[in-house]
Design a protein around this motif. Structure first.
Motif: not given
Length: 270
Positions: A165-175, A196-203
């Motif tokens: 716990e003192r050596t590693f942390r998590l990355v929370h990537d919103t994507f 980062s965001g996603v805006e393409d309505p079709a994917v």
């Protein structure tokens, strides 16, 4: 209203040399940056020494919060160990605080039991290397269906199992959080948030890829504002680091203006 702290990943403007990238961050009121080892013709791949990177960062008054990244970290081999040693050494010498650890993402190593064992083996091997250098390992699960580490719960369990716990942390990537569909946040173990965001309505969600990742704005489909609000409410107090991969963002003539627009949107909506 919570205080938002922003950082800039070099992927936001990969065409800028490091000096100009650091200057961009400062012009946006940021003092935290992430540098990368996957940008052709740019530091680190162009042979820029860690001493040069450290001097540039000091001149601009920025802190290098991470080097992004040791790829395929959970496929531990002698070659990976050597690569990890080199990157950790570079991080320490340039003044970086952490090294992002990215799992293999090619459809292999996904079997139940196998992926957990591979993850633990890699973390156990990395732990003394990181500790000796005073560098944090930022484990970044990826949401893609072919990834060998999609679950932050599995990452958290492995970190705790080895007393890391003192050596590693998590990355929370919103994507990646959106793609993985895992509701839990693990804010207490989170050391960095990529936005980062996603805006393409079709994917479709299952078809979202890095090339869809733009700056966060009002047309975002993946819930950045709700994710960030939940993380802050759960106690996360670290930086939100912009990491858009879309070529359209990279081609923008005035990156300061578009990033400033995203900052303004987030400040208004969180």
């Amino acid at each position: 209203m919570p205080t938002l702290t922003f950082a800039l990943n070099h992927m936001t403007a990969p065409g800028l040399k490091l000096d100009a990238f650091f200057a961009l961050a400062v012009s946006l009121g940021m003092n935290a940056v992430e540098i990368r080892n996957d940008l052709d013709g740019n530091a680190i791949l162009d042979g820029t020494t860690p001493a040069e990177v450290k001097a540039l960062a000091e001149r601009h008054g920025v802190t290098i919060i991470s080097i992004n990244a040791l790829q395929r970290f959970n496929e531990w081999t002698p070659a990976r160990a050597a690569e990890a040693g080199d990157l950790i050494g570079y991080a320490a010498a340039c003044g970086a605080r952490a090294l992002v650890l990215v799992p293999k993402n090619d459809g292999t190593g996904q079997a139940e039991g196998e992926r957990q064992a591979n993850l633990r083996e890699a973390l156990e091997a990395l732990k003394p290397l990181l500790e000796a250098a005073g560098i944090i390992g930022l484990v970044e699960p990826l949401g893609f269906e072919i990834c060998s580490l999609r679950s932050k719960r599995e990452a958290a369990e492995a970190i705790r199992a080895i007393g890391g716990e003192r050596t590693f942390r998590l990355v929370h990537d919103t994507f990646h959080h959106h793609l993985a569909g895992e509701p839990e946040l693990f804010a207490d173990l989170t050391g960095l948030v990529h936005i980062s965001g996603v805006e393409d309505p079709a994917v479709a969600v299952s078809d979202m890829r890095d090339a869809h990742r733009v700056l966060v704005g009002p047309a975002d489909r993946i819930g950045n504002t709700s994710q960030i609000k939940a993380l802050l409410a759960a106690g996360y107090a670290g930086p939100l680091s912009f990491e858009p991969f879309a070529p359209a963002v990279h081609a923008v003539a005035n990156p300061k203006a578009v990033v400033a627009g995203s900052i303004a949107f987030l400040r208004e909506n969180i």
